[in-house]
Design a protein around this motif. Structure first.
Motif, PDB file in Angstrom:
ATOM      1  N   PRO A  76       0.813  -1.208   0.000  1.00  0.00           N
ATOM      2  CA  PRO A  76       0.000   0.000   0.000  1.00  0.00           C
ATOM      3  C   PRO A  76       0.856   1.270   0.000  1.00  0.00           C
ATOM      4  CG  PRO A  76      -0.611  -1.489   1.778  1.00  0.00           C
ATOM      5  CD  PRO A  76       0.670  -1.992   1.228  1.00  0.00           C
ATOM      6  N   THR A  78       0.518   5.784   0.223  1.00  0.00           N
ATOM      7  CA  THR A  78      -0.256   6.998   0.468  1.00  0.00           C
ATOM      8  C   THR A  78       0.399   8.138  -0.291  1.00  0.00           C
ATOM      9  OG1 THR A  78      -0.791   6.212   2.683  1.00  0.00           O
ATOM     10  CG2 THR A  78      -1.031   8.573   2.302  1.00  0.00           C
ATOM     11  N   LEU A  93      -6.613   8.384  -6.653  1.00  0.00           N
ATOM     12  CA  LEU A  93      -7.062   7.024  -6.325  1.00  0.00           C
ATOM     13  C   LEU A  93      -7.227   6.200  -7.597  1.00  0.00           C
ATOM     14  CD1 LEU A  93      -9.660   7.703  -3.469  1.00  0.00           C
ATOM     15  CD2 LEU A  93      -7.306   6.899  -3.233  1.00  0.00           C
ATOM     16  N   ASP A  98      -3.497   4.121  -2.747  1.00  0.00           N
ATOM     17  CA  ASP A  98      -4.400   3.443  -1.816  1.00  0.00           C
ATOM     18  C   ASP A  98      -5.038   4.419  -0.850  1.00  0.00           C
ATOM     19  OD1 ASP A  98      -3.871   0.522  -2.424  1.00  0.00           O
ATOM     20  OD2 ASP A  98      -1.876   1.390  -2.258  1.00  0.00           O
ATOM     21  N   LYS A  99      -4.259   5.432  -0.460  1.00  0.00           N
ATOM     22  CA  LYS A  99      -4.767   6.426   0.482  1.00  0.00           C
ATOM     23  C   LYS A  99      -4.220   7.773   0.056  1.00  0.00           C
ATOM     24  CE  LYS A  99      -3.252   3.325   4.072  1.00  0.00           C
ATOM     25  NZ  LYS A  99      -2.783   3.132   5.435  1.00  0.00           N
ATOM     26  N   GLN A 123     -11.378   4.679   4.915  1.00  0.00           N
ATOM     27  CA  GLN A 123     -10.138   3.888   4.914  1.00  0.00           C
ATOM     28  C   GLN A 123      -9.048   4.511   4.060  1.00  0.00           C
ATOM     29  OE1 GLN A 123     -12.770   2.984   3.002  1.00  0.00           O
ATOM     30  NE2 GLN A 123     -11.672   3.113   1.073  1.00  0.00           N
ATOM     31  N   CYS A 124      -9.399   5.414   3.141  1.00  0.00           N
ATOM     32  CA  CYS A 124      -8.331   5.987   2.309  1.00  0.00           C
ATOM     33  C   CYS A 124      -8.057   7.452   2.637  1.00  0.00           C
ATOM     34  CB  CYS A 124      -8.616   5.786   0.826  1.00  0.00           C
ATOM     35  SG  CYS A 124     -10.097   6.563   0.239  1.00  0.00           S
TER      36      CYS A 124
ATOM     37  N   ASN B  11     -11.801   1.020  -6.743  1.00  0.00           N
ATOM     38  CA  ASN B  11     -10.554   1.352  -7.351  1.00  0.00           C
ATOM     39  C   ASN B  11      -9.913   0.012  -7.678  1.00  0.00           C
ATOM     40  OD1 ASN B  11      -7.820   1.916  -7.465  1.00  0.00           O
ATOM     41  ND2 ASN B  11      -7.752   2.942  -5.505  1.00  0.00           N
TER      42      ASN B  11
END
Lengths: 254, 192
Positions: A76, A78, A93, A98-99, A123-124, B11
């Motif tokens: 993941p 960010t 996104l 992912d975030k 969550q993101c 996504n």
């Protein structure tokens, strides 16, 4: 058991990594994709890319960089820096982030957190909080710790959680760059106040500092930049050290 | 041909990239014929359960997905939508699995974000994967344990990290984001 996460942070300007990175055996140390791949191979649990591009016109380069990162990276990641709209987040996104992390824009308009959470899920949405200790508590700052907002950091964290933030990236400007250890007291104060994961940032200098933040606070993750970039703390030896302290750490399998 | 179900949740860029790394060019589609004819179907998802179910019902995709016979893999919200009911928006789901979807009680931090391993593990999806291996989770709702559980993870309480019934498989974690171990799971699914 849920593992404590180790997160290298890469500063990006105009699509390139900013700080010279001189220990990994890669051909182009300015290429964020090559660096990210090297960190994955080392066992990083997650990556943060912070865009510090000065001019708004050059920002679209970030989306194409995120696409390239997503093609190559299977952990993941960010993306943060200057993000201030639902459209901007949607583009990142869709490109494979992912975030996303937001900071100043959420301070200017806290409702942005709610809009992003409703559109994309909590969550993101990572809220980045930069703060300094003052006589009566911790206050939020912007612009790399230069601009005071007067906002109480604990109250801001609680408000952000209520608005839908899914995680907090907490940087102590008093500790950042000192290499004297993370802000354990601040981090625990935030953990006591919210029920979402907290990433501690600022102050990493030795392996022991990572053990301290995990043993003396409920931080879920620890983020650092230069100690990883300059090879002062190789991630495999850091993870081995933390495992020896009975801290739950992911053993990466290749 | 490997099909990915196209709908309003999420996504899928990371999933497509993970499959491409395995040498697969997946087809993203909501066409009933293409989904029926696919060799395998993957049902990903990040988002909210009741709006995702409303979207699937409007297009008749709920009935179609239930009727599929080829190996089928739900991921994250995809797994939750395959349960019987979700507390997220109080919605009836596809009912492929009888297990229900519940919100984590606030006894620890929610969402459950990060790398976690397994209490128990079985079946071909986990070939070469150990209980001590970690996968990447990010979720606030979970599928309860039940007769279909093939992997359980303990966070606040033990829940179904993976379930299996006939041709249907589903996982709560994100194999496409779980480094080499996640890649192994996707490759195991492609070999089923």
């Amino acid at each position: 058991m849920l593992k404590k996460r180790i997160i290298p942070c890469l500063d990006i300007r105009d699509g390139r990594t900013v700080k010279g990175i001189n220990f990994l055996d890669i051909r182009d140390a300015g290429d964020p994709v090559a660096l990210a791949k090297a960190y994955v191979a080392q066992g990083a649990d997650e990556l943060v890319f912070l865009d510090i591009t000065a001019t708004v016109e050059k920002r679209p380069a970030l989306v194409s960089l995120v696409e390239r990162i997503s093609v190559e990276i299977n952990i993941p990641f960010t993306v943060g820096g200057g993000i201030n709209s639902v459209e901007g987040v949607a583009a990142l996104l869709q490109a494979g982030a992912d975030k996303i992390s937001i900071n100043s824009a959420a301070i200017r308009r806290p409702e942005l957190i709610r809009e992003l959470a409703q559109n994309f899920g909590s969550q993101c949405i990572v809220l980045a909080i930069d703060c300094r200790k003052e006589a009566d508590g911790w206050r939020v700052f912007t612009h790399g710790g230069r601009t005071p907002t007067g906002i109480d950091a604990l109250a801001w964290a609680a408000q952000a959680e209520a608005l839908g933030a899914g995680e907090i990236l907490l940087t102590s400007m008093d500790h950042d760059g000192t290499k004297q250890g993370f802000a354990t007291e601040l981090t625990q104060a935030i953990c006591d106040r919210v029920n979402i994961p907290v990433i501690a940032s600022g102050g990493a200098g030795r392996r022991e500092h990572f053990a301290e933040i995990f043993l003396q606070s409920n931080a879920d993750a620890a983020l650092a930049a230069s100690v990883f970039h300059f090879g002062e703390i190789p991630i495999p030896s850091l993870k081995q050290f933390l495992t020896q302290q009975n801290i739950p750490i992911r053993e990466a399998r290749l | 041909m490997i099909a990915i179900v196209k709908y309003n949740a999420g996504n899928i860029r990371s999933l497509i990239n993970a499959l491409v790394r395995l040498g697969i060019e997946p087809l993203l589609t909501d066409d009933p014929d293409q989904l029926r004819e696919a060799e395998k179907v993957i049902f990903p998802g990040v988002g909210e359960a009741s709006s995702a179910m409303a979207y699937l019902r409007q297009r008749g995709l709920d009935q179609l997905l239930r009727s599929l016979k080829q190996p089928f893999l739900g991921i994250c919200l995809g797994q939750q939508l395959m349960g019987s009911h979700s507390e997220e928006g109080d919605v009836a789901c596809l009912g492929i699995f009888p297990e229900k979807i519940k919100k984590f009680p606030p006894l620890d931090k929610v969402p459950h974000i990060g790398w976690n391993n397994f209490e128990e593990l079985k079946g071909p999806l986990f070939k070469g994967i150990e209980k001590t291996d970690d996968m990447y989770f990010v979720h606030s709702f979970y599928m309860e344990k039940g007769p279909d559980t093939i992997a359980s993870t303990d966070y606040i309480l033990p829940f179904s990290a993976a379930v299996h019934r006939e041709n249907f498989y589903a996982v709560q974690f994100h194999p496409e984001k779980s480094a080499a171990v996640g890649q192994r799971l996707l490759s195991n699914f492609l070999e089923i």
